[in-house]
Design a protein around this motif. Sequence first.
Motif, PDB file in Angstrom:
ATOM      1  N   GLN A 223       0.810  -1.216   0.000  1.00 58.76           N
ATOM      2  CA  GLN A 223       0.000   0.000   0.000  1.00 58.76           C
ATOM      3  C   GLN A 223       0.845   1.269   0.000  1.00 58.76           C
ATOM      4  N   GLY A 224       2.038   1.194   0.562  1.00 55.52           N
ATOM      5  CA  GLY A 224       2.882   2.380   0.645  1.00 55.52           C
ATOM      6  C   GLY A 224       3.789   2.584  -0.550  1.00 55.52           C
ATOM      7  N   LEU A 225       3.778   1.651  -1.504  1.00 59.44           N
ATOM      8  CA  LEU A 225       4.631   1.776  -2.680  1.00 59.44           C
ATOM      9  C   LEU A 225       4.045   2.786  -3.661  1.00 59.44           C
ATOM     10  N   LEU A 226       4.913   3.388  -4.462  1.00 63.81           N
ATOM     11  CA  LEU A 226       4.496   4.403  -5.424  1.00 63.81           C
ATOM     12  C   LEU A 226       4.828   3.949  -6.836  1.00 63.81           C
ATOM     13  N   LEU A 227       4.020   4.367  -7.799  1.00 64.61           N
ATOM     14  CA  LEU A 227       4.278   4.016  -9.192  1.00 64.61           C
ATOM     15  C   LEU A 227       5.636   4.553  -9.629  1.00 64.61           C
ATOM     16  N   ASN A 228       6.368   3.743 -10.371  1.00 64.05           N
ATOM     17  CA  ASN A 228       7.704   4.082 -10.881  1.00 64.05           C
ATOM     18  C   ASN A 228       8.738   4.261  -9.769  1.00 64.05           C
ATOM     19  N   GLU A 229       8.438   3.776  -8.577  1.00 63.42           N
ATOM     20  CA  GLU A 229       9.421   3.795  -7.494  1.00 63.42           C
ATOM     21  C   GLU A 229      10.337   2.582  -7.647  1.00 63.42           C
ATOM     22  N   PHE A 230      11.631   2.807  -7.469  1.00 56.66           N
ATOM     23  CA  PHE A 230      12.590   1.714  -7.585  1.00 56.66           C
ATOM     24  C   PHE A 230      12.735   0.997  -6.244  1.00 56.66           C
ATOM     25  N   LEU A 231      12.805  -0.323  -6.320  1.00 54.14           N
ATOM     26  CA  LEU A 231      12.996  -1.158  -5.140  1.00 54.14           C
ATOM     27  C   LEU A 231      14.271  -1.965  -5.328  1.00 54.14           C
ATOM     28  N   TYR A 232      15.002  -2.137  -4.249  1.00 50.88           N
ATOM     29  CA  TYR A 232      16.223  -2.928  -4.373  1.00 50.88           C
ATOM     30  C   TYR A 232      16.462  -3.733  -3.108  1.00 50.88           C
ATOM     31  N   GLN A 233      17.146  -4.840  -3.303  1.00 51.06           N
ATOM     32  CA  GLN A 233      17.538  -5.710  -2.199  1.00 51.06           C
ATOM     33  C   GLN A 233      18.872  -6.332  -2.590  1.00 51.06           C
ATOM     34  N   GLU A 234      19.918  -5.896  -1.913  1.00 51.76           N
ATOM     35  CA  GLU A 234      21.253  -6.366  -2.256  1.00 51.76           C
ATOM     36  C   GLU A 234      21.432  -7.822  -1.842  1.00 51.76           C
ATOM     37  N   GLY A 235      22.312  -8.528  -2.567  1.00 55.47           N
ATOM     38  CA  GLY A 235      22.593  -9.918  -2.237  1.00 55.47           C
ATOM     39  C   GLY A 235      23.234 -10.046  -0.871  1.00 55.47           C
ATOM     40  N   LYS A 236      22.856 -11.077  -0.136  1.00 56.12           N
ATOM     41  CA  LYS A 236      23.362 -11.256   1.224  1.00 56.12           C
ATOM     42  C   LYS A 236      24.765 -11.849   1.263  1.00 56.12           C
ATOM     43  N   GLY A 237      25.119 -12.605   0.245  1.00 58.44           N
ATOM     44  CA  GLY A 237      26.421 -13.268   0.255  1.00 58.44           C
ATOM     45  C   GLY A 237      27.086 -13.212  -1.104  1.00 58.44           C
ATOM     46  N   PRO A 238      28.331 -13.673  -1.193  1.00 65.92           N
ATOM     47  CA  PRO A 238      29.064 -13.681  -2.465  1.00 65.92           C
ATOM     48  C   PRO A 238      28.326 -14.500  -3.521  1.00 65.92           C
ATOM     49  N   GLY A 239      28.205 -13.924  -4.706  1.00 67.54           N
ATOM     50  CA  GLY A 239      27.561 -14.640  -5.798  1.00 67.54           C
ATOM     51  C   GLY A 239      26.052 -14.565  -5.804  1.00 67.54           C
ATOM     52  N   GLU A 240      25.451 -13.998  -4.762  1.00 68.19           N
ATOM     53  CA  GLU A 240      23.991 -13.901  -4.716  1.00 68.19           C
ATOM     54  C   GLU A 240      23.534 -12.682  -5.509  1.00 68.19           C
ATOM     55  N   THR A 241      22.602 -12.892  -6.412  1.00 69.41           N
ATOM     56  CA  THR A 241      22.150 -11.829  -7.309  1.00 69.41           C
ATOM     57  C   THR A 241      21.242 -10.850  -6.572  1.00 69.41           C
ATOM     58  N   PRO A 242      21.532  -9.553  -6.659  1.00 67.69           N
ATOM     59  CA  PRO A 242      20.648  -8.568  -6.024  1.00 67.69           C
ATOM     60  C   PRO A 242      19.364  -8.399  -6.831  1.00 67.69           C
ATOM     61  N   LEU A 243      18.356  -7.830  -6.200  1.00 66.63           N
ATOM     62  CA  LEU A 243      17.090  -7.553  -6.880  1.00 66.63           C
ATOM     63  C   LEU A 243      16.972  -6.052  -7.111  1.00 66.63           C
ATOM     64  N   TYR A 244      16.752  -5.675  -8.363  1.00 62.43           N
ATOM     65  CA  TYR A 244      16.456  -4.294  -8.723  1.00 62.43           C
ATOM     66  C   TYR A 244      15.153  -4.315  -9.511  1.00 62.43           C
ATOM     67  N   ALA A 245      14.147  -3.600  -9.021  1.00 64.48           N
ATOM     68  CA  ALA A 245      12.834  -3.643  -9.663  1.00 64.48           C
ATOM     69  C   ALA A 245      12.184  -2.269  -9.609  1.00 64.48           C
ATOM     70  N   ILE A 246      11.117  -2.121 -10.383  1.00 68.86           N
ATOM     71  CA  ILE A 246      10.345  -0.883 -10.406  1.00 68.86           C
ATOM     72  C   ILE A 246       8.877  -1.232 -10.202  1.00 68.86           C
ATOM     73  N   VAL A 247       8.152  -0.356  -9.520  1.00 71.51           N
ATOM     74  CA  VAL A 247       6.736  -0.583  -9.242  1.00 71.51           C
ATOM     75  C   VAL A 247       5.925  -0.161 -10.465  1.00 71.51           C
ATOM     76  N   LYS A 248       5.172  -1.091 -11.022  1.00 68.24           N
ATOM     77  CA  LYS A 248       4.372  -0.809 -12.222  1.00 68.24           C
ATOM     78  C   LYS A 248       2.903  -0.569 -11.903  1.00 68.24           C
ATOM     79  N   GLU A 249       2.389  -1.237 -10.869  1.00 72.25           N
ATOM     80  CA  GLU A 249       0.983  -1.069 -10.496  1.00 72.25           C
ATOM     81  C   GLU A 249       0.855  -1.208  -8.988  1.00 72.25           C
ATOM     82  N   VAL A 250      -0.109  -0.489  -8.423  1.00 69.72           N
ATOM     83  CA  VAL A 250      -0.451  -0.634  -7.007  1.00 69.72           C
ATOM     84  C   VAL A 250      -1.964  -0.633  -6.900  1.00 69.72           C
ATOM     85  N   SER A 251      -2.502  -1.670  -6.278  1.00 71.19           N
ATOM     86  CA  SER A 251      -3.946  -1.767  -6.085  1.00 71.19           C
ATOM     87  C   SER A 251      -4.207  -2.342  -4.699  1.00 71.19           C
ATOM     88  N   GLY A 252      -4.507  -1.456  -3.754  1.00 70.17           N
ATOM     89  CA  GLY A 252      -4.741  -1.906  -2.386  1.00 70.17           C
ATOM     90  C   GLY A 252      -3.487  -2.522  -1.800  1.00 70.17           C
TER      91      GLY A 252
END
Length: 324
Positions: A223-252
């Motif tokens: 509910q608190g996310l905004l359209l076109n807001e970037f989200l990221y989650q860095e990898g916790k360990g060596p070789g772990e792929t980080p997540l980089y994403a963008i918010v495309k839709e928010v509904s409730g």
Amino acid sequence: MVERTLRPAPHVTRPTKTSTPKLFVLDTNVLMHDPTSLFRFEEHDIYLPMLTLEELDNHKKGTTEVARNARQASRYLDELVTAASAISPGNISAGIPLKPMSGGAASGRLFVQTETITTALPASLAGGKADNQIIAVVMHLQQIHPKRSVILVSKDINMRIKSHALGIAAEDYFNDKVLEDTDLLYSGMRELPADFWDRHGKGMESWQQGGHTFYRVTGPMSQGLLLNEFLYQEGKGPGETPLYAIVKEVSGRTALLQTLKDYTHQKNNVWGITARNREQNFALNLLMNPDVDFVTLLGQAGTGKTLLTLAAGLMLTLEFKVYS
């Protein structure tokens, strides 16, 4: 792109690790003097009497600096309450965390008066006067928190004098340190907490389309996310792929996330330019998206704002023929 970083008001004294955080009760004039005062008390808690909120509402109309500050303070409070309600509906009385909106500068909680207070005032103080009602709230808090330091913060010198006469700790609010306008701007990005997928992964839908992976997630944070807001989650360990994403839709309580194109890789270079960090990668994902009509980039000189913008414009116009 910058993250909000607020500097605390200099009158707050940092306690030792073993001390209990103080509880500061804010008078209305403090918020009208500095709307960001909500985020300037470091690890201490803030309490707003109901009368403070009512007086704030009464001063919102007009074009004066006081009216503008009152409106901004109201917006901050609305954002705080909305975010807290999304995570834990109906539990405002437990305190609203200030850390997320302050960029970590304030780690305390915001408390709002949710009960009727009937603390008796001395006969010499008129009960119907607004200042005296706020003093009564402070006296009530002192009674229910006898081991905690409860302090009234007000710009009104007479109110502070009356408080001292009644044995109530009272302080003026000083904010001599300059707050840059950039500190208040929306950063455009948000780091996902470590437990995000645990709390939002149940019933998640995912699919691939056009070289991107899409995730439809449901949970309290959506509910608190905004359209076109970037989200990221860095990898916790060596070789772990980080997540980089963008918010495309928010509904409730449901949000649609789309992974980004990796502009740090040479194969995805934009007019010979590749992103050198996370923020530049986010910027290029916006600049290279024809569906986004307006992009604002903020950063210190030399961080690549102009270079990235020119490269994206040349690529879209001369290479992809999107514009003529």
